[in-house]
Design a protein around this motif. Structure first.
Motif: not given
Length: 110
Positions: A18-32
């Motif tokens: 998901l992080a790669a798909r959204l071009s963000i870090s894994t930490r940012q995925v958890w924040r979202l």
């Protein structure tokens, strides 16, 4: 008996996928996810979380709207109890103004 390698399922995404798909870090995925900005994850086990590829595709196609079905962590009653809107910090509770004065009076013999 040899253990078979589990092939990744194409219909679910890991946090890294998901992080790669959204071009963000894994930490940012958890924040979202914690803020309720992502579709709800699928809990597969105690510590295993995946996101539905279809739900993520629909979310992206809709313009990444905030998920209103579940409250974010910042809007829960426990988090909104403070006056700053921030969740309470861990550690010692803040002293009340009169607690210090009571100790001083007790030490002085009053």
């Amino acid at each position: 008996m040899a253990t078979a390698e589990l092939a990744p399922r194409p219909d679910v995404l890991t946090v890294k996928d998901l992080a790669a798909r959204l071009s963000i870090s894994t930490r940012q995925v958890w924040r979202l996810a914690d803020a309720g900005m992502l579709p709800a994850p699928l809990r597969i086990g105690w510590r295993t979380v995946r996101w539905s590829r279809e739900a993520i595709d629909q979310w992206i196609a809709a313009g990444c709207p905030r998920n209103r079905d579940r409250p974010s962590r910042a809007t829960t009653p426990q988090a909104s109890a403070g006056t700053t809107g921030q969740p309470p910090k861990r550690g010692r509770r803040p002293r009340k103004a009169h607690e210090g004065a009571e100790r001083e009076l007790a030490a002085a013999g009053f």
